[in-house]
Design an enzyme around this catalytic site. Sequence first.
Site, PDB file in Angstrom:
ATOM      1  N   SER A 124      29.034  36.539  40.515  1.00  0.00           N
ATOM      2  CA  SER A 124      28.870  36.294  39.083  1.00  0.00           C
ATOM      3  C   SER A 124      27.500  36.753  38.624  1.00  0.00           C
ATOM      4  O   SER A 124      26.525  36.727  39.392  1.00  0.00           O
ATOM      5  CB  SER A 124      29.007  34.791  38.853  1.00  0.00           C
ATOM      6  OG  SER A 124      28.555  34.455  37.563  1.00  0.00           O
ATOM      7  N   TYR A 149      27.142  25.488  41.206  1.00  0.00           N
ATOM      8  CA  TYR A 149      28.147  26.567  41.167  1.00  0.00           C
ATOM      9  C   TYR A 149      27.464  27.913  41.401  1.00  0.00           C
ATOM     10  O   TYR A 149      27.863  28.699  42.261  1.00  0.00           O
ATOM     11  CB  TYR A 149      28.883  26.579  39.814  1.00  0.00           C
ATOM     12  CG  TYR A 149      29.627  27.870  39.581  1.00  0.00           C
ATOM     13  CD1 TYR A 149      30.787  28.158  40.281  1.00  0.00           C
ATOM     14  CD2 TYR A 149      29.136  28.840  38.686  1.00  0.00           C
ATOM     15  CE1 TYR A 149      31.457  29.368  40.099  1.00  0.00           C
ATOM     16  CE2 TYR A 149      29.803  30.042  38.495  1.00  0.00           C
ATOM     17  CZ  TYR A 149      30.956  30.302  39.210  1.00  0.00           C
ATOM     18  OH  TYR A 149      31.599  31.499  39.028  1.00  0.00           O
ATOM     19  N   LYS A 153      27.546  30.929  44.634  1.00  0.00           N
ATOM     20  CA  LYS A 153      27.740  32.384  44.524  1.00  0.00           C
ATOM     21  C   LYS A 153      26.583  33.121  45.196  1.00  0.00           C
ATOM     22  O   LYS A 153      26.778  34.087  45.937  1.00  0.00           O
ATOM     23  CB  LYS A 153      27.860  32.804  43.049  1.00  0.00           C
ATOM     24  CG  LYS A 153      29.096  32.270  42.346  1.00  0.00           C
ATOM     25  CD  LYS A 153      30.370  32.812  42.962  1.00  0.00           C
ATOM     26  CE  LYS A 153      31.624  32.222  42.371  1.00  0.00           C
ATOM     27  NZ  LYS A 153      32.848  32.554  43.117  1.00  0.00           N
TER      28      LYS A 153
HETATM   29  P1  NAD Z   1      40.682  30.353  38.474  1.00  0.00           P
HETATM   30  O1  NAD Z   1      40.322  28.922  38.695  1.00  0.00           O
HETATM   31  O2  NAD Z   1      41.669  30.685  37.415  1.00  0.00           O
HETATM   32  O3  NAD Z   1      41.209  30.987  39.843  1.00  0.00           O
HETATM   33  C1  NAD Z   1      40.777  30.557  41.122  1.00  0.00           C
HETATM   34  C2  NAD Z   1      42.017  30.298  41.970  1.00  0.00           C
HETATM   35  O4  NAD Z   1      41.606  29.875  43.267  1.00  0.00           O
HETATM   36  C3  NAD Z   1      42.889  29.161  41.392  1.00  0.00           C
HETATM   37  O5  NAD Z   1      44.232  29.605  41.324  1.00  0.00           O
HETATM   38  C4  NAD Z   1      42.719  28.028  42.397  1.00  0.00           C
HETATM   39  O6  NAD Z   1      43.890  27.232  42.497  1.00  0.00           O
HETATM   40  C5  NAD Z   1      42.405  28.787  43.678  1.00  0.00           C
HETATM   41  N1  NAD Z   1      41.624  28.031  44.666  1.00  0.00           N
HETATM   42  C6  NAD Z   1      40.471  27.333  44.464  1.00  0.00           C
HETATM   43  N2  NAD Z   1      40.047  26.794  45.627  1.00  0.00           N
HETATM   44  C7  NAD Z   1      40.946  27.169  46.580  1.00  0.00           C
HETATM   45  C8  NAD Z   1      41.062  26.927  47.978  1.00  0.00           C
HETATM   46  N3  NAD Z   1      40.161  26.171  48.633  1.00  0.00           N
HETATM   47  N4  NAD Z   1      42.098  27.462  48.652  1.00  0.00           N
HETATM   48  C9  NAD Z   1      43.029  28.228  48.009  1.00  0.00           C
HETATM   49  N5  NAD Z   1      42.986  28.480  46.698  1.00  0.00           N
HETATM   50  C10 NAD Z   1      41.948  27.958  45.988  1.00  0.00           C
HETATM   51  O7  NAD Z   1      39.316  31.152  38.244  1.00  0.00           O
HETATM   52  P2  NAD Z   1      39.084  32.655  37.780  1.00  0.00           P
HETATM   53  O8  NAD Z   1      38.484  32.618  36.433  1.00  0.00           O
HETATM   54  O9  NAD Z   1      40.293  33.471  38.024  1.00  0.00           O
HETATM   55  O10 NAD Z   1      37.929  33.056  38.788  1.00  0.00           O
HETATM   56  C11 NAD Z   1      38.208  33.678  40.040  1.00  0.00           C
HETATM   57  C12 NAD Z   1      36.907  33.807  40.812  1.00  0.00           C
HETATM   58  O11 NAD Z   1      35.967  34.534  40.023  1.00  0.00           O
HETATM   59  C13 NAD Z   1      36.240  32.476  41.144  1.00  0.00           C
HETATM   60  O12 NAD Z   1      35.670  32.562  42.448  1.00  0.00           O
HETATM   61  C14 NAD Z   1      35.164  32.353  40.093  1.00  0.00           C
HETATM   62  O13 NAD Z   1      34.077  31.577  40.528  1.00  0.00           O
HETATM   63  C15 NAD Z   1      34.764  33.815  39.919  1.00  0.00           C
HETATM   64  N6  NAD Z   1      34.161  34.082  38.610  1.00  0.00           N
HETATM   65  C16 NAD Z   1      34.831  33.741  37.460  1.00  0.00           C
HETATM   66  C17 NAD Z   1      34.245  33.960  36.218  1.00  0.00           C
HETATM   67  C18 NAD Z   1      34.952  33.550  34.948  1.00  0.00           C
HETATM   68  O14 NAD Z   1      34.291  33.443  33.921  1.00  0.00           O
HETATM   69  N7  NAD Z   1      36.258  33.344  34.944  1.00  0.00           N
HETATM   70  C19 NAD Z   1      32.979  34.562  36.147  1.00  0.00           C
HETATM   71  C20 NAD Z   1      32.323  34.915  37.325  1.00  0.00           C
HETATM   72  C21 NAD Z   1      32.938  34.674  38.558  1.00  0.00           C
END
Ligand code: NAD
Length: 338
Positions: A124, A149, A153
Amino acid sequence: MAILITGGCGYIGSHTCIEMLNAGYDIVVVDNYYNSKPEALARVKELSGKDFPFYACDIRDEEGLSEVFAKHQIDAVIHFAGLKAVGESVAKPMMYYDNNVNGTLVLWRVMKKHGCSRIIFSSSATVYGSENASPLKEDFPTGAVTNPYGRTKYVIEEILKDICVSDEEASAVLLRYFNPVGAHESGRIGEDPNGIPNNLMPFLLQVAIGKREQLSIFGNDYDTPDGTGVRDYIHVVDLARGHVKAVEYALTHTGAMPINLGTGVGYSVLDMVHAFERINGVPVPHVIAPRRPGDIATCYSDPAKAKALLGWEAEKTLEDMCRDSWRWQSQNPKGYDE
Ligand code: NAD
Ligand code: UDP
């Protein structure tokens, strides 16, 4: 050959599944449904017209994950699985370190046991912290993070860098996302947040649909053109396509490589509100509220490295972001709960 997608049922993961399938890859998906619903993958299958194996498995379940690797020849992993709510991470740091950091350690151990050394990690822009000036470049210092959080990362990036120093077969693409918004243009998949959304676009959408009364704009006295915070919003389909390019890169390179995925353009909160209202013809009642603790004035990327190394750049416009977000929200007012 198949690519494992952890967290593939989530917001960015589900869009990436579609782009990977469209690009001709075989995929295998693992998700524990902590923050997602089975319906998302049902719609991925419907939109792509393709089937693929799914396992309801926690990435910390070493045995369960090993069984997945035993059943499929996995060449690389796109690792989305993680918790992402900043406020919750302050209240429950252990939960975040265990899920995000420990989860990645277990995943890497299982990968190596089965001869897989290539990972694309969801990092991120938060790793740049508050000390650096935008446009943010990959060689700027990282680590001055302000919450658990963000620290997960940063720590995972450092762990994967250390692994790549020690293991000449290892390849880790550290994708630093800026602010993902939007939805698939079909309106069938999108972001389905639990509870009160923290992020701007999902909150704005719930105001537009009438679920919430008004949007609070957190501060209008920042040193920005209109005083509200400036961010680099990127369409989730562009972001998903960046992962397809990152897989190609990981399959042909070793070492750890941080890469920004952003547009390089910053929009303010008021820009977003006004663009949304104009493009969709829907009002978004809003008030100016105090600054949110921990927010910075301006954050946008220098996207040149992604273009040079991956041959990728964002193609979708602010209009696409606003229109596609609204199509998803208005066609699915209750998200995946129909
Ligand atoms: P999201 O919560 O929609 O998707 C994450 C998925 O991972 C979910 O379906 C959840 O059920 C699954 N999950 C979580 N812990 C788990 C585990 N221990 N075992 C198996 N599955 C697990 O989030 P997103 O927005 O799609 O983000 C995806 C990734 O990108 C994350 O790592 C998040 O930190 C990173 N990210 C997101 C953003 C944002 O703004 N959306 C920005 C920067 C980074
Ligand atoms: N923001 C806002 N009201 C909200 C949510 C967010 O004014 O209800 C602002 C926030 O202060 C920031 C921008 O919108 O300037 C993007 O915030 P978001 O939480 O979506 O992303 P991040 O802070 O992680 O960049």
